[in-house]
Every structure is written in C-alpha cells, then in structure tokens.
Write a protein that holds these residues in place. Structure first.
Motif, PDB file in Angstrom:
ATOM      1  N   UNK A 107      47.012  -1.395  27.563  1.00 25.87           N
ATOM      2  CA  UNK A 107      46.293  -1.393  26.281  1.00 25.87           C
ATOM      3  C   UNK A 107      45.726  -2.351  25.954  1.00 25.87           C
ATOM      4  N   UNK A 108      46.392  -3.420  25.992  1.00 24.12           N
ATOM      5  CA  UNK A 108      45.873  -4.750  25.404  1.00 24.12           C
ATOM      6  C   UNK A 108      44.637  -5.154  26.188  1.00 24.12           C
ATOM      7  N   UNK A 109      44.441  -4.877  27.322  1.00 23.69           N
ATOM      8  CA  UNK A 109      43.378  -5.306  28.396  1.00 23.69           C
ATOM      9  C   UNK A 109      42.424  -4.064  28.315  1.00 23.69           C
ATOM     10  N   UNK A 110      42.405  -3.065  27.556  1.00 20.26           N
ATOM     11  CA  UNK A 110      41.388  -2.013  27.703  1.00 20.26           C
ATOM     12  C   UNK A 110      40.762  -1.735  26.249  1.00 20.26           C
ATOM     13  N   UNK A 111      41.806  -1.932  25.153  1.00 19.29           N
ATOM     14  CA  UNK A 111      41.302  -1.663  23.877  1.00 19.29           C
ATOM     15  C   UNK A 111      41.152  -2.872  23.009  1.00 19.29           C
ATOM     16  N   UNK A 112      40.364  -2.762  21.734  1.00 23.24           N
ATOM     17  CA  UNK A 112      40.228  -3.945  20.816  1.00 23.24           C
ATOM     18  C   UNK A 112      41.389  -3.502  20.140  1.00 23.24           C
ATOM     19  N   UNK A 113      41.995  -4.635  19.525  1.00 19.20           N
ATOM     20  CA  UNK A 113      43.374  -4.562  18.876  1.00 19.20           C
ATOM     21  C   UNK A 113      43.094  -5.240  17.131  1.00 19.20           C
ATOM     22  N   UNK A 162      42.847  -9.071  16.765  1.00 19.19           N
ATOM     23  CA  UNK A 162      43.883  -9.810  17.612  1.00 19.19           C
ATOM     24  C   UNK A 162      43.275  -9.980  18.920  1.00 19.19           C
ATOM     25  N   UNK A 163      42.752  -8.825  19.267  1.00 18.55           N
ATOM     26  CA  UNK A 163      42.125  -8.918  20.768  1.00 18.55           C
ATOM     27  C   UNK A 163      40.888  -8.027  20.941  1.00 18.55           C
ATOM     28  N   UNK A 164      39.657  -8.614  21.399  1.00 16.80           N
ATOM     29  CA  UNK A 164      38.570  -7.827  21.637  1.00 16.80           C
ATOM     30  C   UNK A 164      38.248  -7.607  23.023  1.00 16.80           C
ATOM     31  N   UNK A 165      37.960  -6.454  23.446  1.00 20.55           N
ATOM     32  CA  UNK A 165      37.532  -6.057  24.549  1.00 20.55           C
ATOM     33  C   UNK A 165      36.275  -5.379  24.720  1.00 20.55           C
ATOM     34  N   UNK A 166      35.446  -5.478  25.754  1.00 24.70           N
ATOM     35  CA  UNK A 166      34.188  -4.634  25.740  1.00 24.70           C
ATOM     36  C   UNK A 166      34.501  -3.139  25.685  1.00 24.70           C
ATOM     37  N   UNK A 167      33.262  -2.377  25.125  1.00 27.89           N
ATOM     38  CA  UNK A 167      33.490  -0.899  25.110  1.00 27.89           C
ATOM     39  C   UNK A 167      33.429  -0.444  26.446  1.00 27.89           C
ATOM     40  N   UNK A 168      34.115   0.668  26.786  1.00 27.31           N
ATOM     41  CA  UNK A 168      34.068   1.255  28.217  1.00 27.31           C
ATOM     42  C   UNK A 168      32.945   2.457  27.924  1.00 27.31           C
ATOM     43  N   UNK A 169      32.077   2.738  28.649  1.00 27.90           N
ATOM     44  CA  UNK A 169      31.063   3.703  28.493  1.00 27.90           C
ATOM     45  C   UNK A 169      30.981   4.498  29.717  1.00 27.90           C
ATOM     46  N   UNK A 216      47.787  -1.639  12.355  1.00 28.00           N
ATOM     47  CA  UNK A 216      47.513  -2.154  13.332  1.00 28.00           C
ATOM     48  C   UNK A 216      46.744  -1.255  14.342  1.00 28.00           C
ATOM     49  N   UNK A 217      45.578  -1.170  14.934  1.00 29.89           N
ATOM     50  CA  UNK A 217      44.797  -0.266  15.376  1.00 29.89           C
ATOM     51  C   UNK A 217      44.462  -0.573  16.946  1.00 29.89           C
ATOM     52  N   UNK A 218      44.657   0.132  17.971  1.00 24.86           N
ATOM     53  CA  UNK A 218      44.054   0.064  19.162  1.00 24.86           C
ATOM     54  C   UNK A 218      42.711   0.848  19.269  1.00 24.86           C
ATOM     55  N   UNK A 219      41.531   0.451  19.403  1.00 23.07           N
ATOM     56  CA  UNK A 219      40.645   1.198  19.195  1.00 23.07           C
ATOM     57  C   UNK A 219      39.418   0.784  20.334  1.00 23.07           C
ATOM     58  N   UNK A 220      38.652   1.811  20.403  1.00 25.39           N
ATOM     59  CA  UNK A 220      37.387   1.546  21.045  1.00 25.39           C
ATOM     60  C   UNK A 220      36.335   1.103  20.147  1.00 25.39           C
ATOM     61  N   UNK A 221      36.033  -0.045  20.285  1.00 26.68           N
ATOM     62  CA  UNK A 221      34.859  -0.478  19.421  1.00 26.68           C
ATOM     63  C   UNK A 221      33.496  -1.013  19.953  1.00 26.68           C
ATOM     64  N   UNK A 222      32.524  -0.370  19.288  1.00 34.31           N
ATOM     65  CA  UNK A 222      31.148  -0.693  19.846  1.00 34.31           C
ATOM     66  C   UNK A 222      30.885  -1.952  18.782  1.00 34.31           C
ATOM     67  N   UNK A 223      30.773  -3.123  19.126  1.00 34.19           N
ATOM     68  CA  UNK A 223      30.685  -4.374  18.314  1.00 34.19           C
ATOM     69  C   UNK A 223      29.268  -4.348  17.796  1.00 34.19           C
ATOM     70  N   UNK A 224      28.180  -3.702  18.665  1.00 28.14           N
ATOM     71  CA  UNK A 224      26.933  -3.816  18.434  1.00 28.14           C
ATOM     72  C   UNK A 224      26.277  -3.001  17.111  1.00 28.14           C
ATOM     73  N   UNK A 225      27.172  -2.016  17.000  1.00 30.40           N
ATOM     74  CA  UNK A 225      26.916  -0.786  15.826  1.00 30.40           C
ATOM     75  C   UNK A 225      28.153  -0.967  15.030  1.00 30.40           C
ATOM     76  N   UNK A 273      49.225   6.812  19.571  1.00 30.13           N
ATOM     77  CA  UNK A 273      50.018   5.724  20.199  1.00 30.13           C
ATOM     78  C   UNK A 273      49.403   4.413  19.870  1.00 30.13           C
ATOM     79  N   UNK A 274      47.993   4.761  19.288  1.00 30.68           N
ATOM     80  CA  UNK A 274      47.469   3.438  19.012  1.00 30.68           C
ATOM     81  C   UNK A 274      47.402   3.263  17.689  1.00 30.68           C
ATOM     82  N   UNK A 275      48.020   3.759  16.645  1.00 28.03           N
ATOM     83  CA  UNK A 275      48.000   3.444  15.338  1.00 28.03           C
ATOM     84  C   UNK A 275      49.442   3.215  14.941  1.00 28.03           C
ATOM     85  N   UNK A 276      49.391   2.029  14.004  1.00 24.00           N
ATOM     86  CA  UNK A 276      50.564   1.745  13.497  1.00 24.00           C
ATOM     87  C   UNK A 276      50.331   1.212  12.035  1.00 24.00           C
ATOM     88  N   UNK A 277      51.550   1.504  11.035  1.00 32.09           N
ATOM     89  CA  UNK A 277      51.248   1.301   9.704  1.00 32.09           C
ATOM     90  C   UNK A 277      51.972  -0.139   9.649  1.00 32.09           C
TER      91      UNK A 277
END
Length: 272
Positions: free
Chosen positions: A68-74, A104-111, A167-176, A186-190
């Motif tokens: 998850x840390x290598x796949x999603x932006x946190x 916390x961690x930024x990863x490129x968007x998987x398309x 705390x969110x594990x998200x797919x982030x398109x940083x350009x938009x 499983x990717x959402x925590x209060x």
C-alpha cells in the motif's frame, strides 16, 4: 339531451384519465429501472418523493502495508467542504475538498483503461483550489433526479466527516489535484487528538493495511510519519538545547564530541 351531454363528458374524462395513466405507464416502462431516472420514475408512480439506495462497490485488494505504501499516496488531511453530483445515469458521487496537513508518501498515479483509479474531472464550480487543497471523489450522496430525492449509500464506507482529521491512502492525480480511494475502507482512518489511528469500520482479517499499521507503527500517525520521513538531525549532530545551555552557563561547546567544557578546567591559570 342533457343526460347525453353529461354521460359524454364523464366518458371523455375517464378516457383522458385512462390515456394519461397509460402514457405515464408506457413512459415508465421505457426507462431502465436500474438507472437513476428509472428509480425516480417508479417512485413518482408510487407517489413517493424519495428513494434510498444501498450500493456495493468492488475495491482494489492489497497484499500488505508495504504494498500500500508503494502503491498509494498517503496523506494527513481534513475535509472542509462537500458537494454531491449525478456522475452518470447510474451513479451519484460526492466531491470532498480536503486541506492537506502533510503528505507522508507520494506515488505516481496508476493509469489504465479499466483501472478503478481513473478519476473524472471535477465540476468547474469547485475550482480553483488552493495550493494545499485536493478534491477526493467518494461514491454515494444525495441528489434531486426528476423531482425525486435519490439517496445513495455505500456499504461499509461512510461519508467523510467535515473538519475531522484523516489518514488516507489515495490515488492522487497531482496534475489536477483530484483523488479517489480505490482501496476503499481499508485506506481510511480517523486521527484522534493523540495521533491514534481509528478505522472507519470494524477491522477484519482481510484488513492488511490496518494490521500492518498496528504491528509496525502502533496505529499512530506521528510514528508512521517520522518513520517514513525522519526529521533531519541538528546541523552539528548535537542537541541544540544542550549547546545553548553550555553557552548560558559560561562554558565552551565542543561540537565534535557534543560536550560542554568549563574554561577554567581547560586553562585554570586564566581563572586565578
């Protein structure tokens, strides 16, 4: 003659009502009942003003926390506004505006053509965003469809609470600056006042991310943050507070050993 006119008038009224009911029924039958418009038409035919729909969503599976840390932006973020929209003929979604506290961690968007992480363009009225803001699309919401209020909820994935830290594990398109949570609950925590991570739903054996966060970081966002992005050491490698205290008490500081020396100990003849 009068009786004939009354009878004709009654016949015409019944005929008109019958034609109206038939036309409404025919129009309803022409609409796919699985669509939002179809559900709204059925509600209207039954004299209802509101429709409640619970939907199931297929989420992406993830093997473990490291994956998850290598796949999603946190991110550490807070939702500050929201607005629901009809996304297509079958779906309603809600765009949440989040203020980013820390990435916390930024990863490129998987398309890919069929990826669940593909993110539509947000409505123009939600733009522009500030530099520290992103829009996160959450499935479900409430919208007016042909005069009927349609409420869509998603099993096990409650709406975000405004002004609550997450705390969110998200797919982030940083350009938009737009994102989705394709891994789902499983990717959402209060995050509580002590930095403790609390899941949005009851954990289960398949919750590999939550299990990893508990085992490796004690379910604490600050521990996770410092482990992935350790704070830089002081420039000299020494404790700056100890160094300042040394100077305040009249000592000499040795940055190579991080020790404080009394000048009189080194050169007592100067203190006589």
């Amino acid at each position: 003659m009068v009786k004939r006119l009354i009878a004709f008038a009654l016949f015409a009224t019944v005929l008109a009502i019958g034609i109206g009911l038939y036309s409404r029924r025919a129009a309803t039958q022409d609409i796919d009942p699985a669509t939002l418009a179809g559900m709204a038409a059925q509600a209207q035919a039954q004299g209802q003003s509101e429709v409640d729909l619970a939907k199931d969503v297929s989420w992406e599976g993830i093997d473990d926390l490291n994956s998850a840390l290598s796949r999603y932006t946190v991110v550490d973020a807070v939702p500050i506004a929201k607005q629901s929209y009809v996304l297509d003929e079958f779906n309603i979604g809600t765009w949440y505006k989040f203020r980013l506290n820390y990435t916390i961690k930024q990863n490129p968007l998987v398309t890919c053509s069929q990826c669940s992480s593909n993110i539509p363009d947000p409505p123009a009225e939600l733009l522009p965003l500030n530099a520290n803001e992103i829009l996160v699309l959450h499935p479900g919401g409430s919208q007016l469809v042909n005069g009927i209020t349609v409420n869509v909820t998603v099993s096990e994935f409650p709406d975000f609470t405004l002004n609550q830290r997450y705390l969110l594990f998200i797919d982030l398109d940083s350009t938009r600056s737009v994102a989705t949570v394709s891994v789902g609950p499983p990717g959402v925590y209060l995050v509580d006042g002590n930095g403790r991570l609390v899941h949005v739903y009851d954990a289960n054996p398949d919750d590999t991310i939550g299990i990893g966060l508990a085992a490796s970081y004690g379910s604490n966002i600050e521990t996770l943050k410092n482990a992935i992005n350790p704070p830089p050491p002081p420039p000299s490698g020494c404790d700056p507070a100890q160094e300042q205290n040394c100077y305040d008490t009249g000592g000499n500081w040795d940055s190579s050993t991080c020790r404080c020396f009394n000048p009189c100990d080194q050169k007592p003849w100067l203190c006589e």
